[in-house]
Design an enzyme around this catalytic site. Structure first.
Site, PDB file in Angstrom:
ATOM      1  N   ASP A   1      50.570  61.279  44.322  1.00 14.37           N
ATOM      2  CA  ASP A   1      49.744  60.064  44.352  1.00 14.37           C
ATOM      3  C   ASP A   1      48.484  60.214  43.507  1.00 14.37           C
ATOM      4  O   ASP A   1      47.661  61.103  43.746  1.00 14.37           O
ATOM      5  CB  ASP A   1      49.325  59.772  45.801  1.00 14.37           C
ATOM      6  CG  ASP A   1      50.460  59.174  46.609  1.00 14.37           C
ATOM      7  OD1 ASP A   1      51.086  58.210  46.129  1.00 14.37           O
ATOM      8  OD2 ASP A   1      50.726  59.680  47.714  1.00 14.37           O
TER       9      ASP A   1
ATOM     10  N   ASP B   1      57.084  53.964  50.880  1.00 16.27           N
ATOM     11  CA  ASP B   1      55.908  54.836  50.916  1.00 16.27           C
ATOM     12  C   ASP B   1      54.909  54.282  51.923  1.00 16.27           C
ATOM     13  O   ASP B   1      54.427  53.152  51.764  1.00 16.27           O
ATOM     14  CB  ASP B   1      55.301  54.875  49.501  1.00 16.27           C
ATOM     15  CG  ASP B   1      54.184  55.890  49.358  1.00 16.27           C
ATOM     16  OD1 ASP B   1      53.971  56.696  50.272  1.00 16.27           O
ATOM     17  OD2 ASP B   1      53.526  55.869  48.290  1.00 16.27           O
TER      18      ASP B   1
HETATM   19  C1  DX5 Z   1      49.333  55.816  50.238  1.00  9.88           C
HETATM   20  C2  DX5 Z   1      50.119  57.091  50.099  1.00  9.88           C
HETATM   21  C3  DX5 Z   1      50.569  57.412  51.457  1.00  9.88           C
HETATM   22  C4  DX5 Z   1      51.148  58.701  51.825  1.00  9.88           C
HETATM   23  C5  DX5 Z   1      51.178  58.601  53.262  1.00  9.88           C
HETATM   24  O1  DX5 Z   1      48.924  55.300  49.110  1.00  9.88           O
HETATM   25  O2  DX5 Z   1      51.103  57.002  49.134  1.00  9.88           O
HETATM   26  O3  DX5 Z   1      51.367  56.389  51.918  1.00  9.88           O
HETATM   27  O4  DX5 Z   1      52.216  59.170  51.189  1.00  9.88           O
HETATM   28  O5  DX5 Z   1      51.983  59.087  54.146  1.00  9.88           O
HETATM   29  P1  DX5 Z   1      51.761  58.630  55.683  1.00  9.88           P
HETATM   30  O6  DX5 Z   1      51.677  57.140  55.728  1.00  9.88           O
HETATM   31  O7  DX5 Z   1      52.966  59.178  56.347  1.00  9.88           O
HETATM   32  O8  DX5 Z   1      50.507  59.267  56.146  1.00  9.88           O
HETATM   33 ZN    ZN Z   2      52.507  57.059  47.039  1.00 12.72          ZN
END
Ligand code: DX5
Ligand code: ZN
Length: 221
Positions: free
Chosen positions: A37, A177
């Site tokens: 990310d 995601d």
């Molecule tokens: C948001 C990110 C997240 C991340 C989160 O922009 O891309 O969504 O991977 O994982 P969770 O929602 O499981 O904490």
């Molecule tokens: Zn992401």
């Protein structure tokens, strides 16, 4: 890869202080790809992983790296991230002008091209770029932060997209995601998701090791 579902791990949710250790565990436990990310503090109110880290991670693993650009005007950075060694790349529809051209640019570099959609962005925005896509990233939370709850309407959106892909006989993956949890994974897969991004909701939980978490996810697929 189990039942044609690719399981990815969100590196922004890994232990930054021991990242290589986490990457080795993910490799050993059969993760299909790393989700990387990138955030600019404008398109999303947060900062994410950067190019320098991508280059370093690329040197230590052969796992496919899937970059998710949450940045305004990605056009200046497509080549840079591809040069750093990503295998697939998505950018946001909402934050870019010449979306078709950018997808083409990614494919011309032999990298898989994806478009990311915020929860509120309609699938109609895909109508004229369906032939330019290898995957669509359906954000199931608003992008920017880990640990948010699923936005329920996005499950319907996954199913709607699956119907479009089937009707047009296209080979487009649906990536999800955000809050990809043990509870939500079966619903997401049932709706049509084929690429999962495991973050703090599944692969990186406080009281579960990565091998234990991967095993639970695999049992759900
Ligand atoms: C948001 C990110 C997240 C991340 C989160 O922009 O891309 O969504 O991977 O994982 P969770 O929602 O499981 O904490
Ligand atoms: Zn992401």
């Amino acid at each position: 890869m189990k039942n044609n579902i690719a399981l990815g791990a969100s590196l922004m949710c890994a232990n930054y202080l021991n990242l290589e250790h986490d990457i080795r565990l993910l490799e050993e436990n059969g993760i299909d790809y790393l989700h990387f990310d990138v955030m600019d503090g404008h398109f999303v109110p947060n900062f994410g992983l950067n190019l320098d880290l991508l280059q370093k991670v690329r040197k230590i693993t052969t796992l496919p790296i899937n970059v998710h650009l949450m940045i305004e005007d990605a056009s200046h950075y497509i080549d840079t991230f591809i040069d750093a060694g990503c295998n697939s790349l998505s950018f946001h529809h909402e934050a870019n002008y010449h979306v078709q051209g950018l997808l083409q640019k990614i494919r011309d570099r032999k990298v898989k091209a994806g478009i990311a959609l915020n929860p509120a962005t309609s699938l109609s925005s895909l109508e004229y770029i369906l032939n330019d896509l290898d995957f669509v990233l359906i954000m199931t939370v608003n992008p920017g932060f880990a640990g948010q709850p699923l936005i329920p309407a996005t499950l319907e959106k996954i199913a709607d997209l699956k119907r479009i892909i089937r009707a047009k006989k296209l080979a487009i993956d649906i990536q999800v995601d955000g809050n990809v949890s043990f509870e939500n994974i079966p619903k997401m897969v049932q709706a049509g998701a084929t690429m999962l991004v495991g973050g703090t909701s599944s692969l990186f939980l406080k009281d579960l090791s990565i091998p234990e978490a991967v095993q639970i996810v695999n049992n759900l697929l």
